[in-house]
Design a protein around this motif. Structure first.
Motif, short mmCIF file in Angstrom:
data_model
loop_
_atom_site.label_atom_id
_atom_site.label_comp_id
_atom_site.label_asym_id
_atom_site.label_seq_id
_atom_site.Cartn_x
_atom_site.Cartn_y
_atom_site.Cartn_z
N ASN A 29 56.32 -10.56 24.72
CA ASN A 29 57.22 -9.76 26.12
C ASN A 29 58.54 -10.15 26.25
O ASN A 29 58.79 -11.27 25.78
CB ASN A 29 55.92 -9.36 26.89
N THR A 30 58.93 -9.56 27.27
CA THR A 30 60.30 -10.01 27.74
C THR A 30 60.24 -10.53 29.23
O THR A 30 59.39 -9.78 30.10
CB THR A 30 61.21 -8.93 27.58
N GLU A 31 61.21 -10.79 29.66
CA GLU A 31 61.28 -11.12 31.15
C GLU A 31 62.59 -10.38 31.38
O GLU A 31 63.80 -10.59 30.76
CB GLU A 31 61.73 -12.89 31.19
N TYR A 41 69.53 -8.01 32.88
CA TYR A 41 69.18 -9.46 32.04
C TYR A 41 67.93 -9.29 31.31
O TYR A 41 66.88 -8.53 31.64
CB TYR A 41 69.15 -10.54 33.17
N LEU A 42 67.91 -9.91 30.29
CA LEU A 42 66.46 -9.88 29.43
C LEU A 42 66.45 -11.25 28.61
O LEU A 42 67.60 -11.37 28.14
CB LEU A 42 66.42 -8.62 28.47
N LEU A 78 67.69 -2.92 25.27
CA LEU A 78 67.50 -2.86 23.62
C LEU A 78 68.39 -3.71 22.94
O LEU A 78 67.96 -4.51 22.07
CB LEU A 78 67.67 -1.43 23.31
N PHE A 79 69.75 -3.59 23.33
CA PHE A 79 70.79 -4.15 22.71
C PHE A 79 70.38 -5.72 22.77
O PHE A 79 70.64 -6.61 21.94
CB PHE A 79 72.06 -3.94 23.21
N MET A 80 70.05 -6.11 24.03
CA MET A 80 70.08 -7.51 24.34
C MET A 80 68.78 -8.10 23.48
O MET A 80 68.89 -9.14 23.11
CB MET A 80 69.61 -7.77 25.67
N MET A 81 67.59 -7.44 23.20
CA MET A 81 66.52 -7.76 22.26
C MET A 81 67.07 -8.05 20.92
O MET A 81 66.54 -8.87 20.45
CB MET A 81 65.54 -6.58 22.60
N ILE A 82 67.82 -7.11 20.38
CA ILE A 82 68.19 -6.96 19.06
C ILE A 82 69.20 -8.28 18.84
O ILE A 82 69.16 -9.00 17.92
CB ILE A 82 68.95 -5.73 18.78
#
Ligand code: R5P
Length: 301
Positions: A29-31, A41-42, A78-82
């Motif tokens: 998962n993410t913070e 922030y992610l 989404l962009f940060m995860m990619i």
């Protein structure tokens, strides 16, 4: 060590975990938070990045607005995860965005506008992902902005099966406007070959967004399924429900792949006479009665 991992985006926690469980792969998962200046922030919630190096990574993140986060935040997440999985060195990146924000801004209605749906996809394309999956995107043609494999998953059979399970009889599928007609016809075929499809005439004022709808149909003693891709403020659906009631409908199912249910949408739809609001878990709310997990898993297996 697994060769595949799934990153569960903040907006798709239930769906993401279901997909990971169905594929029997580990999920991360993410913070996430918003800084005091409004920036997002992610981070991926892991201590050892090397577990993702050279691996196939599936990212699941819808980009609809919710009570505590708007769609811009979801798109940035989404962009940060990619970006994070790219930086770490994933071998293959598969991005699943069940509901794509801005998809309705696919064409120019008034001088000076932006075709922002295309811009969102161009940004994703520039991130060099390998595969992109979306569900019932408003205008499938916008996917041409992507040079990678791009799939528009059709949720209509799942929604139709759910409505059948409620015992609906003598069904007529009603399209709230001409734009949704082809989709409604395809939807109706999942109920049976001879299911009638009717359509109302909808006009939306491009400046105020105000809707006027007209039409008279023969719906006496019919169970009416009103099908659209998105329910946002519920204005379109409520107008179609009201006209369907006036045309004699017995039961009315308000169905949309993406039931965002913004502002007073729930009240408007139920007050207009709908018996039930039905959506998929592309949007995680009380209308998400149909899960997309199985159909997405089928594409990924
Ligand atoms: C429009 O073309 C879409 O297909 C939907 O009908 C529309 O987005 C629904 O919006 P609202 O619920 O605000 O009327």
């Amino acid at each position: 060590m697994s060769e595949r991992f799934l990153i569960v985006g903040p907006a798709s926690q239930l769906l993401g975990v279901k997909i990971a469980n169905g594929l029997r792969i580990p999920c991360i998962n993410t913070e996430f938070k918003t800084f005091p200046d409004g920036e997002n922030y992610l981070r991926l919630n892991l201590e050892d990045e090397t577990i993702l190096e050279g691996k196939e990574i599936i990212i699941v993140q819808s980009t609809g607005p919710s009570a505590n986060r708007d769609q811009n935040a979801r798109v940035f997440e989404l962009f940060m995860m990619i970006d994070a999985v790219k930086r770490i060195g994933a071998r293959k990146i598969i991005v699943i965005v069940p509901y794509l924000a801005y998809a309705r801004q696919d064409k120019i209605f008034r001088p000076g506008e932006s075709e922002f749906a295309k811009v969102i996809l161009q940004i994703i394309n520039s991130m060099n992902i390998d595969e992109f999956y979306v569900v019932d995107i408003h205008a499938p043609k916008t996917l041409e902005e992507l040079s990678c494999k791009a799939v528009n998953i059709d949720s209509m059979k799942l929604l139709a099966d759910y409505i059948k399970s409620l015992g609906a009889k003598d069904i007529v599928v009603v399209s709230p406007d001409k734009g949704a007609l082809e989709r409604s016809k395809a939807f109706a075929r999942h109920f049976g070959e001879k299911i009638p499809v009717d359509v109302f005439e909808k006009k939306r004022d491009v400046k105020t967004g105000e809707i006027t709808m007209s039409g008279e149909l023969s719906l006496e003693e019919k169970d009416v399924v009103i099908a659209d891709d998105i329910i946002a403020t519920g204005g379109t659906m409520a107008s179609a429900i009201k006209l369907s009631k006036e045309s004699g409908a017995k039961k009315i199912y308000a169905v949309a792949t993406h039931a965002l249910l913004l502002e007073n949408a729930k009240f408007r739809i139920l007050n207009a006479g709908a018996d039930e609001i039905i959506g998929t878990d592309s949007i995680d709310n009380e209308a998400s009665k149909v899960s997309l997990a199985k159909i997405i898993i089928d594409y990924l297996e």
